[in-house]
Write an enzyme that holds these catalytic residues in place. Structure first.
Site, mmCIF file in Angstrom:
data_model
loop_
_atom_site.group_PDB
_atom_site.id
_atom_site.type_symbol
_atom_site.label_atom_id
_atom_site.label_comp_id
_atom_site.label_asym_id
_atom_site.label_seq_id
_atom_site.Cartn_x
_atom_site.Cartn_y
_atom_site.Cartn_z
ATOM 1 N N HIS A 66 0.458 -1.423 -0.352
ATOM 2 C CA HIS A 66 0.162 0.317 0.312
ATOM 3 C C HIS A 66 1.303 0.941 0.000
ATOM 4 O O HIS A 66 1.719 1.753 0.814
ATOM 5 C CB HIS A 66 -0.803 -0.599 1.226
ATOM 6 C CG HIS A 66 -2.250 1.205 1.419
ATOM 7 N ND1 HIS A 66 -2.917 1.066 1.764
ATOM 8 C CD2 HIS A 66 -1.838 2.023 0.908
ATOM 9 C CE1 HIS A 66 -3.592 2.439 1.513
ATOM 10 N NE2 HIS A 66 -3.505 3.038 1.249
ATOM 11 N N HIS A 68 1.591 5.607 -2.839
ATOM 12 C CA HIS A 68 0.880 6.183 -3.151
ATOM 13 C C HIS A 68 1.753 6.841 -3.617
ATOM 14 O O HIS A 68 3.102 7.230 -3.233
ATOM 15 C CB HIS A 68 -0.006 7.791 -2.378
ATOM 16 C CG HIS A 68 -1.239 6.800 -1.951
ATOM 17 N ND1 HIS A 68 -2.216 6.724 -2.591
ATOM 18 C CD2 HIS A 68 -1.157 6.172 -0.294
ATOM 19 C CE1 HIS A 68 -2.983 6.537 -1.429
ATOM 20 N NE2 HIS A 68 -2.567 5.835 -0.178
ATOM 21 N N LEU A 69 2.260 6.845 -5.331
ATOM 22 C CA LEU A 69 3.138 7.075 -6.126
ATOM 23 C C LEU A 69 2.853 8.448 -6.779
ATOM 24 O O LEU A 69 3.417 8.716 -7.801
ATOM 25 C CB LEU A 69 4.132 5.819 -6.705
ATOM 26 C CG LEU A 69 4.327 4.773 -6.167
ATOM 27 C CD1 LEU A 69 5.341 4.536 -7.192
ATOM 28 C CD2 LEU A 69 5.227 5.169 -5.387
ATOM 29 N N ARG A 70 1.899 8.650 -6.852
ATOM 30 C CA ARG A 70 1.158 9.476 -7.471
ATOM 31 C C ARG A 70 1.517 10.036 -8.696
ATOM 32 O O ARG A 70 1.282 11.118 -9.327
ATOM 33 C CB ARG A 70 1.906 11.647 -6.873
ATOM 34 C CG ARG A 70 1.761 10.890 -5.022
ATOM 35 C CD ARG A 70 0.455 10.606 -4.698
ATOM 36 N NE ARG A 70 0.318 11.740 -3.431
ATOM 37 C CZ ARG A 70 -0.400 11.349 -2.255
ATOM 38 N NH1 ARG A 70 -1.923 10.262 -2.943
ATOM 39 N NH2 ARG A 70 -0.289 11.363 -0.626
ATOM 40 N N ASP A 158 -9.142 3.225 -2.795
ATOM 41 C CA ASP A 158 -7.887 4.363 -1.166
ATOM 42 C C ASP A 158 -7.821 5.639 -1.636
ATOM 43 O O ASP A 158 -7.609 6.147 -2.206
ATOM 44 C CB ASP A 158 -7.127 3.237 -1.242
ATOM 45 C CG ASP A 158 -5.742 3.770 0.289
ATOM 46 O OD1 ASP A 158 -6.700 3.418 1.000
ATOM 47 O OD2 ASP A 158 -5.042 4.557 -0.067
ATOM 48 N N ASP A 324 1.188 2.994 3.890
ATOM 49 C CA ASP A 324 0.921 3.898 2.930
ATOM 50 C C ASP A 324 1.189 5.683 3.104
ATOM 51 O O ASP A 324 0.731 6.474 3.422
ATOM 52 C CB ASP A 324 -0.550 4.217 4.787
ATOM 53 C CG ASP A 324 -1.765 5.066 3.480
ATOM 54 O OD1 ASP A 324 -1.780 5.573 2.419
ATOM 55 O OD2 ASP A 324 -2.411 5.176 4.194
ATOM 56 N N HIS A 328 3.078 14.490 0.453
ATOM 57 C CA HIS A 328 2.195 15.796 -0.068
ATOM 58 C C HIS A 328 3.406 16.702 -0.777
ATOM 59 O O HIS A 328 4.249 16.220 0.271
ATOM 60 C CB HIS A 328 1.627 16.077 0.763
ATOM 61 C CG HIS A 328 0.181 14.807 1.036
ATOM 62 N ND1 HIS A 328 -0.510 15.096 -0.153
ATOM 63 C CD2 HIS A 328 -0.278 14.351 1.834
ATOM 64 C CE1 HIS A 328 -1.730 14.053 -0.379
ATOM 65 N NE2 HIS A 328 -1.535 13.444 1.210
HETATM 66 O O1 DOR Z 1 -3.748 9.793 4.678
HETATM 67 C C1 DOR Z 1 -3.426 9.191 3.543
HETATM 68 N N1 DOR Z 1 -3.343 10.250 2.386
HETATM 69 N N2 DOR Z 1 -4.832 7.786 3.881
HETATM 70 C C2 DOR Z 1 -5.598 7.515 2.320
HETATM 71 O O2 DOR Z 1 -5.995 6.218 2.680
HETATM 72 C C3 DOR Z 1 -5.160 8.514 1.495
HETATM 73 C C4 DOR Z 1 -3.731 9.036 1.248
HETATM 74 C C5 DOR Z 1 -3.370 9.712 0.033
HETATM 75 O O3 DOR Z 1 -3.518 9.027 -0.638
HETATM 76 O O4 DOR Z 1 -3.367 10.711 0.905
#
Ligand code: DOR
Length: 457
Positions: A66, A68-70, A158, A324, A328
């Protein structure tokens, strides 16, 4: 003569796939593990590079179910290239990337784009996760068969739950036909409302809207009911509450196809961190309250929840650790707590923070490694077992780490574009010194002792 052979000498080899925990050597070549155990000089090929593994732990590379590579769409937050460098630095050799990209991963063309980018840019294996619903909008199922044929390893919306119970039911029916899990972000939106942190005394004190534990537990209970009704394959993403644990345990006891993951931050930090001072009891006096790097979904919860999650992980009720990793950009976080984006950049700190649990005897080293390797591989299915093994003949995906090396988290040195971590400035004990993907040395960290190729005299 130069070869691609590498021998790691005198490391503590931990391979949960065969309950191995022993000091020995590992010989790599041709992208594979050639041998483990005591390897005599006569078996070491000419030109082999030698790594001194004394005092280091060698295990299969970590598998992250899990992250996130954006990419595509949010390259200002992260890219496959930067995320893969962060992964290698954190000891991860396989990343399953979530589909909340733009466009979302809801058709074969986006899967192919990611695979192509990964081939071009990535230091580690990238396995895309496809959307459950078209556009992640929650109205209509995505073409799950098309996504499965394109190679996704699971389905998830997700960032958002699959909120419509009938769509979740249908997705679970498909999941058993396709043999791929549905990883649901369990959040009942009618209960979480505008919450930004865990409901409880800290939220009350700070005047922030709280998210009750029931927002997670109600949806896990719903999903388990649906998994039972359909025979579907449910994976519960980022479990964070004590009350979720018996739900998962009982589902497993009933023989349902239910697995679960927990994140490093839900095992090592509490809602006190939102109060400031890195969770120290003195925080109220001098700490930085409302630190938006603590804002994450699911939220950081109480010590009682943390303790229950550690126990469930140690017992195997929770199958695996997933980061996860949610990078950002600064402007998404340098705003008020209410407005800030949810998410923590985790790949580079995961091992150091998890090792706190090992150093404090709350989790065994073997269990920690199992939950980072064999555990996630089992969720992915039989065909991924080799990625979590150090048996001769398997791909040489290996991490070598020093469990005692102390270091201070300095986000200016992160490979990830996401600098959003509450761990900035904290001292962690345990650090990756080398990572190999398919036998290639994709990360060399401080403390790596490597001899360049030399011929036997
Ligand atoms: O904190 C989170 N950020 N939880 C998630 O389920 C998604 C993720 C995101 O994509 O930034």
């Amino acid at each position: 003569m130069e070869t691609d052979n590498i021998v790691i000498r005198h490391a503590r080899i931990i391979d949960p796939s065969r309950q191995l925990d022993r000091v020995g050597d590992i010989l790599l070549g041709g992208g594979e593990i050639l041998a483990t155990g005591r390897i005599g000089v006569d078996r070491i090929p000419d030109g082999c590079r030698v790594i001194d593994g004394a005092g280091l732990v060698a295990s299969p590379g970590f598998i992250d179910l899990h992250c996130h590579l954006r990419e595509p769409g949010f390259e200002y937050k992260e890219t496959i290239a930067a995320g893969s460098r962060a992964a290698a630095k954190g000891g991860f050799t396989t990343l399953c990337c979530m589909p909340n990209t733009e466009p979302p991963i809801d058709n074969a063309a986006v899967v192919e784009f990611i695979n192509q980018r990964a081939r071009q840019d990535s230091l580690v294996r990238i396995l895309p996760i496809g959307c459950v619903t078209k556009g992640r909008k929650g109205h209509e199922l995505a073409e799950m068969e098309e996504l499965a044929s394109a190679g996704v390893v699971a389905f998830s919306d997700d960032g958002d739950p699959v909120y419509d119970a009938n769509l979740m039911r249908l997705a679970l029916i498909y999941s058993s036909d396709l043999g791929l899990p549905i990883s649901n972000h369990c959040q009942d939106l009618s209960l979480s409302c505008n919450g930004v942190m865990a409901e409880g005394p800290v939220a009350t004190h700070l005047g922030l809207d709280g998210i009750p534990a029931a927002a997670e537990e109600a949806m896990i209970a719903r999903d388990i009911t649906l998994a039972e009704a359909t025979g579907g394959r449910l994976h519960v993403a980022h479990v964070s509450t004590a009350g979720s644990v018996p739900l998962v345990r009982e589902a497993k006891e009933r023989g349902l196809s239910v697995t679960a993951e927990v994140c490093p931050h839900h095992l090592t930090t509490t809602d006190q961190w939102v109060f400031g001072g890195k969770g120290e009891p003195t925080a109220a006096a001098g700490g930085l309250a409302y630190d938006t790097s603590t804002k994450v979904y699911p939220p950081l919860r109480s010590q009682r929840d943390v303790d229950a999650l550690i126990e469930a992980l140690s017992d195997g009720v929770i199958d695996c650790i997933a980061t996860d990793h949610a990078p950002h950009d600064l402007t998404s976080k340098q705003v008020t707590y209410q407005e800030a984006a949810f998410g923590i950049s985790v790949l580079e700190t995961a091992l150091g923070s998890l090792l706190q649990l090992v150093h404090n005897s709350k989790l065994s080293m073997g269990a920690m490694i199992d939950r980072l390797t064999t555990g996630p591989a089992k969720v992915l299915g039989e065909s991924y077992a080799d990625l979590a093994s150090m048996q001769p003949g398997t791909p040489a995906d290996i991490v070598l780490f020093d469990p005692e090396q102390e270091w201070t988290v300095d986000t200016s040195e992160f490979e990830s574009k996401g600098r959003n971590t509450p761990l900035e400035g904290t001292v962690l004990k345990g650090r990756v010194v080398a990572t190999f993907t398919s036998g290639s040395l994709v990360y060399q960290g401080p403390g790596l002792k490597i001899e360049e190729p030399h011929a036997k005299s």
